[in-house]
Design an enzyme around this catalytic site. Sequence first.
Site, mmCIF file in Angstrom:
data_model
loop_
_atom_site.group_PDB
_atom_site.id
_atom_site.type_symbol
_atom_site.label_atom_id
_atom_site.label_comp_id
_atom_site.label_asym_id
_atom_site.label_seq_id
_atom_site.Cartn_x
_atom_site.Cartn_y
_atom_site.Cartn_z
ATOM 1 N N CYS A 74 10.506 26.776 -35.228
ATOM 2 C CA CYS A 74 11.640 26.575 -34.324
ATOM 3 C C CYS A 74 11.790 27.714 -33.317
ATOM 4 O O CYS A 74 12.616 27.640 -32.421
ATOM 5 C CB CYS A 74 12.931 26.426 -35.137
ATOM 6 N N CYS B 252 25.032 21.001 -40.671
ATOM 7 C CA CYS B 252 23.650 20.851 -40.189
ATOM 8 C C CYS B 252 23.655 20.544 -38.696
ATOM 9 O O CYS B 252 24.515 19.814 -38.208
ATOM 10 C CB CYS B 252 22.948 19.720 -40.926
ATOM 11 N N LYS C 199 23.852 23.221 -33.131
ATOM 12 C CA LYS C 199 24.759 22.307 -33.827
ATOM 13 C C LYS C 199 25.091 21.095 -32.964
ATOM 14 O O LYS C 199 25.023 19.959 -33.446
ATOM 15 C CB LYS C 199 26.035 23.056 -34.210
ATOM 16 N N HIS D 18 18.821 20.134 -31.309
ATOM 17 C CA HIS D 18 17.695 20.981 -31.693
ATOM 18 C C HIS D 18 16.354 20.266 -31.571
ATOM 19 O O HIS D 18 15.742 19.883 -32.560
ATOM 20 C CB HIS D 18 17.918 21.473 -33.130
#
Lengths: 487, 400
Positions: free
Chosen positions: B88, B213, B340, B344
Amino acid sequence: MIGITAYGGYIPRLRLSRQAVGEANAWYAPQLRGRPGTRSLANWDEDSVTMAVAAARDCLGAAPDRQALRALLLASNTLPFAERLNAGIAAGALRLDDGIEALDLGGTPRAGLSALCQGLARARAGLGDTLVLAADQRHTRPASAQELEVGDGAAALVVGSGAVLAQWLGSGVVSVDFVDHFRATGETVDYHWEERWVREEGIARLVPQAVAQALAEAGVDAAAVDHFIFPTPFARLDGQIAQRCGVRAAALADNLADTVGDTGTPHALLMLAHTLERAQPGQLILLAQFGSGAQALVFRVTDHVRHARPARGVSGWLARGVEERQYTKFLAFKGTLALERGMRGEQDRKTALSTAWRHRQALLGLVGGRCRVTGQVQFPPGRLSLAPGQWLQDTQEPYPLADRGARIASWSAEYLSWHPAPPHHYGQIDFDGGGRLLMDFTDLEVGDVEVGTAMELVFRIKDRDDRRGFTRYFWKATPLRGPASAT
Amino acid sequence: MATGIKNKVVILGMGCSEFGERWDASPEDLMVEACAEALADAGIEAGQLDAAWFSTHMDDVGTGRGGTPMGIALRLPDIGVTRVENFCAGGSEAVRGAVYAVASGACDIAIALGVEKLKDTGYAGLPMATVGTYIPQWYPNAVAPANFAQLATAYAHRHRIEPALLKRALAHVSVKSHANGALNPKAHLRKPITEAQCLNAPIIAAPLGLFDCCGVSDGAAAVIVTTPDIARGLGKRDLVAFKALQVVTSNGWEMQGNDWDGSYLHTTRVAARRAYAEAGIERPREALSLTEVHDCFSITELVTLEDLGLSEPGQGVRDVLDGAFDADGRVPCQIDGGLKCFGHPIGASGIRMLYEIYLQLLGRAGQRQLAQPSLGLTHNLGGQPSQNVCSVSIVGLWDA
C-alpha cells in the site's frame, strides 16, 4: 522382558451431543431420539494423522528418548492419503530419526492390535523399540445409527524391551474373511450387515477363539484376568463375550461409549491406555478386538506402571471435553454439508511440494533456528540470524519449538476470510526461551484468548487443497488447558 | 554526506480521479482522468515528461504488469516507465523515484502515477494476494483487518486501556474522517456517521468493526515534479516543495524477534525521526499544519499519530477523544476523509495523500480548506504492523 514401555491417547475436545443429533434428525429418523451421552468429534483441522501425532506426543512426553525408536506403525482405516506414507508425516511431525521404519496398516478395526503385535515381534527379534499409533476419524451417513455410535480418537504405545510397564505374555489371532461391514476403495462410508448375525456368528464365535489362544500362550487362566478390554458398539455385548471367555464381569473395562463412542481402529489401544492409568502392578490385562477375525493379547502390569505416565492421558482428554450441540457444524466438519464459502473460499491452496521438502524440518517438525552467537531464536530458520547491525551467516542450529511454552503477544479473530470454523483466530505467539510466530489458533471459542494467554502447540491440518486432494499440515496454537479448566 | 531532498524538487502539478466504485471506468480511464488534471495543472504537455514511475499493486485486476499499462494508457512519448510496488506504500515509492530522478539532474520533469481497480475483483475487501510457495505453508491465511486488529489488542494491553474506551476512541477516528470526507467531492464515502453506528457495527476482526475499516476503491492519482527553477520558468508562482522523503522497510525484527510488543509501528517511528531531521523539524506538533496518514484501519491512524510524535505513547486515545486531530483540532488529520472515506485504491493512496496536502497548501481545498497551512506530512504504510514498508513525506511551501 518385552512389552509396553509408554502409552498415551488422544480424544478431540469436541463432544457431539447425541440428543442434539436426535433432535436435528427427528423428522426423518425418530428412532434416533433419546440416545444419551456424547461422542467425540474431531475438529475440522484434525484427521487420523494429526490425532495419531497428538496421541504420540501424549505418549512420548513420558518416553525417555525418541531417537531410540526404530519403527513407527500407524494403524487406521481412515488415513488421509491412499498413497503417501501417512506414518511418514507423523514421523516428521514427531521429529523422529530419518532411519526409522515407518508403515501404514489398515483393512480392519483390529489393525491397531496387529500393529501392536508387529511391534512386539520386532522387539522379540531384537529390532528395537516401536511406536505403535492407531487413529480413526470415520465418516457416517447423516441420520444413521453409526453417526451416534462412532467417535474420533487415537492411541499410542511404545513397545520394546527393558523397563516395560506391561509385560507381554501371549497373543492369539484368527484371520478369516468374515464380512460384518465393508468399504470399497474410494468410498467414504461403511456398509453394514445385520446386527444379530454379526453378534452371534461373528463376534461371539471368533473372539473367544483368539482369546483362548492368547490365554493359552500366556499361561493365564481367564478367571485371573483383572482388566478385560473389548471394544464393541453393541450394548452389553462386551459383558456377554467376557462371560463366554470365562472372564469375571468385574474385569470389564469401560468402553467409553457414553462419552467418546467407538473410535474404531484405535479403540482397544485407547481403552488400554485408559486402563493402564489405574492398573496396579501384578494385574493381568486381556485385550481383544474383532474385525476380519479377531485378535487378543495378554499383558501383566509391572512396577514401572507407577512411573511411566502419559503427558495428559485418556483421563485428561476425557476431562477437557466440551459439548457441541450444533449438528450442522458436525456435518460440515465431516464434509457432509457443503456450506457456502463465498469468493474468499475460492482460493487455490496448491502446495509447492519442492518447497515443502526443502523446509520439511520447519514445516513438519516446527523446528526454528537458534543463533550460536547471539542465542536469538527465530522462525523460520534462515542463513542470516536476526541480529540488526550484525551479519551473522550460517550461525543457526536447529531449535525445536513444538514442546515449548508459549504466550499470545497479539491476536485477532476475524469474520472476513472463509474459514471452516469462524471466526478465524490467529496472532503472534512468543515462545519461552525465544522465538515468535504468527500462527493460526485452534480448539477455542470467542473470548478464550487475550494478550498473555498461555498456549500450547498442536499439529493440525493447515489447508486442504480440494482441487488436487492434498492435505498440508502445520502447527497451531491452542489455549493451554489442564483438566481443571475443562468445559 | 547526504544533504537530503529539502527544497530541491517541487510539485509542478497534480491530479486525482474521483475515488469510489468506478463501475464506469477502466484502469486506463482512471489514469487518464488523474493525468489529464495533473498536466493541466502543471501547464505542460505529456510530451514534456522525461520519465515516469508507475504504482499499482494488484496486477491481476486490470492494470497488468510492467510499465507498459501506463505508457500505453497515457500515450507517453517513448520515455522510461518504471513500475514500482511496495504494497500500500507503492504510491509514495513512485513519488520517491520521480523526485530522486529530478533531484539527481537526470531529468527535468517526471511524473509519478498510481492506480488501482479493485471493484472489478468481486470482493468487498481486498482480494487475497499470493505470497509465494513457502509462506502459505505455515503462515495463517491472514487478512488485513486481522493483521491490524492485532495492533489494537497489543496496544490496549501495552497501555492498559479498557477495551470500551479504545473502541470509543477508534469510533471517534472514523466519525471524524466521515465528517471530513462528506465535504470532499472526490471521496468514495461521503456520508457522516455517528459514534453509535461505529460502536454497534458488525465485527470484522476483533476488536475492529465495519466502520473501523477503510473503503476499498477504484482510483488514480498523479504528481508531476520538477526543479524550482524549471517551475518558475514555466510561470509557477506558489510552489510546493518536498522537505523530506523517507522510506523504512522492516528487516524481520518485529515479526521474528520477541522485543517488539506489537503496540506501535517501528518503521513509522524510524521514518518519522529521519524525515523530521531531513526537513529540519524539531517540534512536529507545532510545525505541521496537517497530516494525511495511512488510516487503513482506525487503530492504524491512532497509533500512527503517536509514532509520528503528535501524541505521547499511550495518549493517543485521550488526544483523539479531545479532538486534537479533528478538522478544527491541533493538527487536523485526514482532512480529505483519508483512506477511510476518500478510499483506498492501493497503488494510488500515497499520491492521493500528497494531493490533499498540495491542495491545502495552495488554498484550493474548497469547503474543507484549512486556515493558512504551511507544512504537511503524508504517512503511507504497506504491509502489516509486524512486517511493513513505511513512507513519511513532508511537503511545504517552497522557501529556499
